[in-house]
Write a protein that holds these residues in place. Structure first.
Motif, PDB file in Angstrom:
ATOM      1  N   PRO A  99       4.017  16.772  12.396  1.00 30.72           N
ATOM      2  CA  PRO A  99       3.617  15.438  11.961  1.00 30.72           C
ATOM      3  C   PRO A  99       4.634  14.365  12.348  1.00 30.72           C
ATOM      4  O   PRO A  99       5.829  14.631  12.506  1.00 30.72           O
ATOM      5  CB  PRO A  99       3.515  15.578  10.441  1.00 30.72           C
ATOM      6  CG  PRO A  99       4.368  16.725  10.085  1.00 30.72           C
ATOM      7  CD  PRO A  99       4.330  17.650  11.259  1.00 30.72           C
ATOM      8  N   TYR A 100       4.117  13.160  12.474  1.00 24.30           N
ATOM      9  CA  TYR A 100       4.957  11.993  12.733  1.00 24.30           C
ATOM     10  C   TYR A 100       5.787  11.682  11.497  1.00 24.30           C
ATOM     11  O   TYR A 100       5.303  11.716  10.370  1.00 24.30           O
ATOM     12  CB  TYR A 100       4.075  10.788  13.064  1.00 24.30           C
ATOM     13  CG  TYR A 100       4.835   9.514  13.328  1.00 24.30           C
ATOM     14  CD1 TYR A 100       5.112   9.106  14.630  1.00 24.30           C
ATOM     15  CD2 TYR A 100       5.285   8.721  12.278  1.00 24.30           C
ATOM     16  CE1 TYR A 100       5.801   7.934  14.880  1.00 24.30           C
ATOM     17  CE2 TYR A 100       5.984   7.552  12.509  1.00 24.30           C
ATOM     18  CZ  TYR A 100       6.244   7.160  13.811  1.00 24.30           C
ATOM     19  OH  TYR A 100       6.942   6.001  14.043  1.00 24.30           O
ATOM     20  N   LYS A 101       7.062  11.345  11.734  1.00 25.98           N
ATOM     21  CA  LYS A 101       7.924  10.852  10.662  1.00 25.98           C
ATOM     22  C   LYS A 101       8.726   9.662  11.178  1.00 25.98           C
ATOM     23  O   LYS A 101       9.403   9.766  12.203  1.00 25.98           O
ATOM     24  CB  LYS A 101       8.895  11.926  10.185  1.00 25.98           C
ATOM     25  CG  LYS A 101       9.853  11.392   9.104  1.00 25.98           C
ATOM     26  CD  LYS A 101      11.191  12.089   9.076  1.00 25.98           C
ATOM     27  CE  LYS A 101      12.181  11.315   8.235  1.00 25.98           C
ATOM     28  NZ  LYS A 101      13.505  11.961   8.198  1.00 25.98           N
ATOM     29  N   ILE A 109       8.889  13.939  13.372  1.00 35.47           N
ATOM     30  CA  ILE A 109       9.464  13.280  14.541  1.00 35.47           C
ATOM     31  C   ILE A 109       8.688  12.008  14.856  1.00 35.47           C
ATOM     32  O   ILE A 109       7.477  11.928  14.609  1.00 35.47           O
ATOM     33  CB  ILE A 109       9.468  14.231  15.760  1.00 35.47           C
ATOM     34  CG1 ILE A 109      10.466  13.775  16.819  1.00 35.47           C
ATOM     35  CG2 ILE A 109       8.074  14.421  16.344  1.00 35.47           C
ATOM     36  CD1 ILE A 109      10.905  14.878  17.756  1.00 35.47           C
ATOM     37  N   ASP A 110       9.393  10.985  15.358  1.00 39.70           N
ATOM     38  CA  ASP A 110       8.694   9.771  15.768  1.00 39.70           C
ATOM     39  C   ASP A 110       8.596   9.724  17.292  1.00 39.70           C
ATOM     40  O   ASP A 110       9.049  10.640  17.993  1.00 39.70           O
ATOM     41  CB  ASP A 110       9.351   8.522  15.171  1.00 39.70           C
ATOM     42  CG  ASP A 110      10.727   8.194  15.731  1.00 39.70           C
ATOM     43  OD1 ASP A 110      11.132   8.791  16.749  1.00 39.70           O
ATOM     44  OD2 ASP A 110      11.403   7.321  15.156  1.00 39.70           O
ATOM     45  N   PRO A 156       0.442   7.232  17.093  1.00 39.78           N
ATOM     46  CA  PRO A 156      -0.586   7.462  16.086  1.00 39.78           C
ATOM     47  C   PRO A 156      -1.963   7.786  16.657  1.00 39.78           C
ATOM     48  O   PRO A 156      -2.942   7.761  15.917  1.00 39.78           O
ATOM     49  CB  PRO A 156      -0.635   6.103  15.371  1.00 39.78           C
ATOM     50  CG  PRO A 156      -0.375   5.114  16.474  1.00 39.78           C
ATOM     51  CD  PRO A 156       0.599   5.813  17.410  1.00 39.78           C
ATOM     52  N   LYS A 157      -2.075   8.008  17.961  1.00 38.41           N
ATOM     53  CA  LYS A 157      -3.401   8.164  18.571  1.00 38.41           C
ATOM     54  C   LYS A 157      -3.701   9.635  18.845  1.00 38.41           C
ATOM     55  O   LYS A 157      -2.981  10.239  19.651  1.00 38.41           O
ATOM     56  CB  LYS A 157      -3.464   7.372  19.874  1.00 38.41           C
ATOM     57  CG  LYS A 157      -3.146   5.891  19.707  1.00 38.41           C
ATOM     58  CD  LYS A 157      -2.918   5.257  21.062  1.00 38.41           C
ATOM     59  CE  LYS A 157      -2.453   3.822  20.906  1.00 38.41           C
ATOM     60  NZ  LYS A 157      -2.105   3.210  22.193  1.00 38.41           N
ATOM     61  N   PRO A 158      -4.713  10.232  18.290  1.00 34.37           N
ATOM     62  CA  PRO A 158      -5.594   9.654  17.264  1.00 34.37           C
ATOM     63  C   PRO A 158      -5.109   9.912  15.847  1.00 34.37           C
ATOM     64  O   PRO A 158      -5.661   9.371  14.899  1.00 34.37           O
ATOM     65  CB  PRO A 158      -6.917  10.376  17.521  1.00 34.37           C
ATOM     66  CG  PRO A 158      -6.486  11.746  17.962  1.00 34.37           C
ATOM     67  CD  PRO A 158      -5.224  11.523  18.769  1.00 34.37           C
ATOM     68  N   TYR A 159      -4.087  10.752  15.702  1.00 35.18           N
ATOM     69  CA  TYR A 159      -3.574  11.075  14.375  1.00 35.18           C
ATOM     70  C   TYR A 159      -2.051  10.994  14.383  1.00 35.18           C
ATOM     71  O   TYR A 159      -1.417  10.962  15.427  1.00 35.18           O
ATOM     72  CB  TYR A 159      -4.005  12.490  13.955  1.00 35.18           C
ATOM     73  CG  TYR A 159      -5.498  12.696  13.958  1.00 35.18           C
ATOM     74  CD1 TYR A 159      -6.296  12.130  12.969  1.00 35.18           C
ATOM     75  CD2 TYR A 159      -6.106  13.454  14.949  1.00 35.18           C
ATOM     76  CE1 TYR A 159      -7.669  12.318  12.966  1.00 35.18           C
ATOM     77  CE2 TYR A 159      -7.487  13.648  14.955  1.00 35.18           C
ATOM     78  CZ  TYR A 159      -8.259  13.071  13.967  1.00 35.18           C
ATOM     79  OH  TYR A 159      -9.613  13.245  13.975  1.00 35.18           O
ATOM     80  N   TRP A 160      -1.472  10.996  13.179  1.00 35.91           N
ATOM     81  CA  TRP A 160      -0.016  10.925  13.038  1.00 35.91           C
ATOM     82  C   TRP A 160       0.599  12.310  13.258  1.00 35.91           C
ATOM     83  O   TRP A 160       1.020  12.981  12.326  1.00 35.91           O
ATOM     84  CB  TRP A 160       0.354  10.386  11.660  1.00 35.91           C
ATOM     85  CG  TRP A 160       0.011   8.947  11.457  1.00 35.91           C
ATOM     86  CD1 TRP A 160      -1.019   8.443  10.702  1.00 35.91           C
ATOM     87  CD2 TRP A 160       0.691   7.816  11.993  1.00 35.91           C
ATOM     88  NE1 TRP A 160      -1.015   7.083  10.743  1.00 35.91           N
ATOM     89  CE2 TRP A 160       0.030   6.658  11.535  1.00 35.91           C
ATOM     90  CE3 TRP A 160       1.809   7.659  12.827  1.00 35.91           C
ATOM     91  CZ2 TRP A 160       0.430   5.370  11.872  1.00 35.91           C
ATOM     92  CZ3 TRP A 160       2.213   6.377  13.170  1.00 35.91           C
ATOM     93  CH2 TRP A 160       1.533   5.257  12.694  1.00 35.91           C
TER      94      TRP A 160
END
Length: 226
Positions: free
Chosen positions: A83-85, A128-129, A194-198
């Motif tokens: 996941p994005y952080k 991770i970003d 964010p495309k299509p999800y985080w």
């Protein structure tokens, strides 16, 4: 994510100590991030302030209830990909270890996060970003923000020069390039939300869209040939 810009001299010193990478290794690392499997639990969810007073929103499927889109994982169902952080720089191994310790799975980039930068990075989340992801793919010893990446890259004169392991960069976001589709109208690559999800995704994005959104092609200065 946007972080404060390090002086170029410091950046060069950091890079001089970093392992060199190749286009093939870069894509191999990116792919690993999409293959991370983990079992979300309720303890990995947060939609409130952490112990330091920083508001956190994990990208679970309840995210929509808090005015943000792109939530994708659900406690009790196996999830795949990291996941994005906001401010995240985890490896697959440190991400899984953090989950074992009860840390939260991600933290999305809200407007408030973008306005406050480093000051609102939560130590209680793992993930991770977008720029941390590129930094890991290039085997850098520390994360470089989207503002810092040009200090270790060279701009490409044309999109036709793009090669595996290059990036497409605009203010606030960066995408890893792997290849073109058959008619060269769409890039195939990887990005961290964010495309299509985080989460870290493999992606196909039209060149026309990227041009319209202000992306430009860059190449890491210390990339070795395969």
């Amino acid at each position: 994510m946007i972080r404060l810009i390090l002086p170029v001299a410091i950046s060069s010193f950091v890079i001089s100590c970093a392992p060199r990478t190749t286009p093939e290794k870069t894509i191999e690392v990116a792919y690993r991030y999409t293959q991370v499997e983990w079992m979300p639990e309720e303890r990995h969810v947060r939609h409130e302030k952490d112990s330091g007073g920083i508001q956190v929103h994990t990208p679970d499927q309840k995210l929509l209830h808090y005015g943000e889109r792109g939530g994708w994982w659900t406690p009790g169902k196996t999830a795949k990909s990291m996941p994005y952080k906001w401010g995240g720089f985890d490896t697959p191994e440190s991400f899984l270890k953090g989950l074992e310790q009860g840390k939260k799975a991600g933290d999305v980039a809200t407007l408030w996060k973008r306005q406050n930068g480093d000051a609102v990075v939560s130590d209680g989340s793992v993930g991770i970003d977008c720029s941390g992801f590129i930094s890991r793919c290039w085997l850098l010893p520390e994360p470089f923000s989207t503002r810092q990446l040009p200090s270790i890259c060279q701009p490409l004169a044309s999109w036709d020069e793009l090669k595996k392991g290059d990036i497409l960069l605009k203010e606030g976001h960066v995408i890893l390039f792997e290849k073109w589709n058959d008619d060269r109208t769409e890039i195939i690559g990887y990005e961290a939300g964010p495309k299509p999800y985080w989460r870290v995704n493999s992606c196909g994005i039209l060149k026309s869209r990227l041009l319209g959104e202000g992306y430009h092609p860059w190449r890491y200065r210390w990339m070795k040939a395969d």
